[in-house]
Enzyme design. Structure first.
Site, PDB file in Angstrom:
ATOM      1  CB  SER A 120      -3.600  -7.758   8.209  1.00  0.00           C
ATOM      2  OG  SER A 120      -3.139  -6.179   9.309  1.00  0.00           O
ATOM      3  NE  ARG A 145       0.287   2.712  13.474  1.00  0.00           N
ATOM      4  CZ  ARG A 145       0.872   2.139  12.709  1.00  0.00           C
ATOM      5  NH1 ARG A 145       2.292   2.244  13.021  1.00  0.00           N
ATOM      6  NH2 ARG A 145       0.872   0.613  11.972  1.00  0.00           N
ATOM      7  CG  ASP A 160      -2.028  -0.750   1.110  1.00  0.00           C
ATOM      8  OD1 ASP A 160      -3.026  -0.838   1.219  1.00  0.00           O
ATOM      9  OD2 ASP A 160      -1.841  -2.537   1.774  1.00  0.00           O
ATOM     10  CG  ASP A 182      -2.383   2.428  12.714  1.00  0.00           C
ATOM     11  OD1 ASP A 182      -2.061   2.386  13.981  1.00  0.00           O
ATOM     12  OD2 ASP A 182      -2.261   0.642  12.291  1.00  0.00           O
TER      13      ASP A 182
HETATM   14  N1  ARG Z   1      -6.691  -3.206  15.668  1.00  0.00           N
HETATM   15  C1  ARG Z   1      -4.676  -2.721  16.648  1.00  0.00           C
HETATM   16  C2  ARG Z   1      -4.910  -1.000  16.787  1.00  0.00           C
HETATM   17  O1  ARG Z   1      -5.734  -0.617  16.727  1.00  0.00           O
HETATM   18  C3  ARG Z   1      -3.825  -3.256  15.546  1.00  0.00           C
HETATM   19  C4  ARG Z   1      -3.893  -2.311  13.936  1.00  0.00           C
HETATM   20  C5  ARG Z   1      -2.817  -2.231  13.273  1.00  0.00           C
HETATM   21  N2  ARG Z   1      -2.322  -1.913  12.269  1.00  0.00           N
HETATM   22  C6  ARG Z   1      -2.387  -1.952  11.251  1.00  0.00           C
HETATM   23  N3  ARG Z   1      -1.804  -1.110  10.503  1.00  0.00           N
HETATM   24  N4  ARG Z   1      -1.918  -3.335  10.544  1.00  0.00           N
HETATM   25  O2  ARG Z   1      -3.859  -0.414  16.913  1.00  0.00           O
END
Ligand code: ARG
Length: 402
Positions: A177, A97, A16, A126
């Site tokens: 993922s 983040r 991506d 994110d």
């Molecule tokens: N659900 C978790 C969170 O919001 C993990 C997110 C993982 N992010 C990703 N881009 N795969 O913190």
């Protein structure tokens, strides 16, 4: 220099964010795409990622080691806050983040860029964290998020990328993922999308299974100063090394796997698997030390605010007035959190076996004891309970008349 349209892109090397580079140039008429990748202890070679961004058409590709500030300024405050989103998830991804966002913003200001960009989709948390952090730090910056605009499947993205010289991923695509840093791994998708299907063993990489973890238990001691973990088994460790050590100890003994249904900011429920051995262990021990060193009323109020702190961080409000105010409260409580916790690691468990504090223990033995040294005034209890229950006694006498 001058007035060319310029963007700082949060870059991971994945399909991506790689496709973002030609997309930003072609669809948004950006001349300079400056890719930025952060080392957060994911244990991945970053030089190939740096080169990949250039191959994809970035005018510059930057890589920065942020492991130290990540642990010191983000993980450690989370430990002091005993931060567990929905009581379970120690925010391993969420904490990264705001740090990445702050670097994007600094770079944009340094380079005089009008835009920052990320490759997050519209379904996740994110994007919220990036967008809100950027807005709090530099509200004038414009945020571009190609992945919320294009409607390409993963396969289409790979074909699109190849058109612009981005090599298709070499390894066979895993169905999962994954997000990874020194605080843990998050695993989603594939067969995990059925909440009733047990996570296959192959999804785990940091933590042994219960079956494969050692038969023999291991007892360790973790010490804290002002709520910060400072040593393991008496050995003083810098924050990053301390976290690495906690990761390997807990991981070896199978502690720190999480399987949960999580409520995302955008309203979606998702099935999440996490491995966060060290962070979970440190939070558990920190909580235990607080039970010895903080007064009952502070503990009670703090636990309510911890929930709020965790929600704020999960939901993207790392840089916000309420989070700052909660931090001040937490800071003031942590002055007293000094001491050592003993914990036994065994087959997926971290069992607390002791706690001590030479300077701040509120456990006063001649008051707590059942032995002969008892200094507690038993007779005072009678008057205390009379008044404590007075309102109930009045209520009972009035209602019994009816
Ligand atoms: N659900 C978790 C969170 O919001 C993990 C997110 C993982 N992010 C990703 N881009 N795969 O913190």
């Amino acid at each position: 220099m001058g007035n060319s349209r310029k963007v700082i892109l949060a870059y991971s090397g994945g399909v991506d964010t790689s496709a973002c580079i030609p997309f930003l140039k072609n669809e948004y008429q950006i001349e300079d795409v400056i890719a930025f990748a952060a080392d957060l202890g994911q244990g991945e070679e970053l030089e190939p990622i740096r080169k990949k961004a250039l191959l994809a058409g970035a005018s510059e590709s930057l890589v920065e080691d942020l492991i130290e500030p990540f642990i010191r300024d983000f993980a450690f405050p989370a430990i002091r806050a005993n931060a567990l989103y929905e009581g379970k998830y120690p925010l391993s991804t969420a904490l990264a983040r705001p740090l990445i966002a702050s670097r994007l913003v600094n770079l944009a200001l340094e380079r005089n860029a009008e835009f920052v960009a990320h490759g997050c989709t519209g379904k996740g948390n994110d994007q919220v964290r990036f967008d809100l952090a950027i807005a709090s730090l530099a509200p004038q910056l414009k945020i571009l998020s190609p992945a919320r605009k294009w409607s390409m499947s993963r396969e289409e993205l790979i074909v699109y990328g190849e058109k612009y010289g981005i090599p298709a991923p070499v390894s066979k695509k895993s169905p999962y993922s994954i997000d990874l840093n020194l605080l843990g791994r998050s695993i989603e998708a594939g067969s995990l999308e059925d909440p009733f299907i047990a996570p296959p063993e192959e999804v785990f990489q940091l933590i042994s299974s219960i079956e494969e973890s050692p038969e023999e238990s291991q007892e360790i001691e973790i010490s804290f100063e002002k709520g910060y973990p400072v040593s393991i088994d008496g050995k003083a460790l810098e924050p990053v090394l301390l976290l690495r050590t906690a990761n390997s100890l807990a991981g070896k003994h199978g502690f720190g796997r999480i399987d949960m249904i999580e409520n995302r900011v955008v309203g979606i429920k998702s099935r999440e698997i996490y491995e966060s051995p060290g962070l979970l262990l440190l939070i558990k021990c920190h909580q235990e030390l607080e039970s010895l060193t903080l007064s009952a009323d502070v503990l009670r109020t703090k636990s309510q605010l911890e929930r709020q702190w965790s929600d704020l961080v999960y939901q993207g409000f790392w840089f916000s007035p309420l989070k700052n105010a909660l931090d001040s409260f937490i800071d003031s409580t942590q002055e007293d959190v000094n001491g050592t916790v003993k914990v036994k690691l065994h087959k997926g468990n971290a069992i607390i076996t002791g706690r001590k504090s030479s300077s701040n223990s509120l456990y006063v033995s001649d008051i707590s004891t059942y032995g002969a040294e008892d200094k507690f005034d038993h007779s005072s209890a009678e008057g205390f309970i009379y008044i404590w229950g007075l309102a109930n006694r009045l209520w009972a006498s009035v209602t019994s008349k009816k």
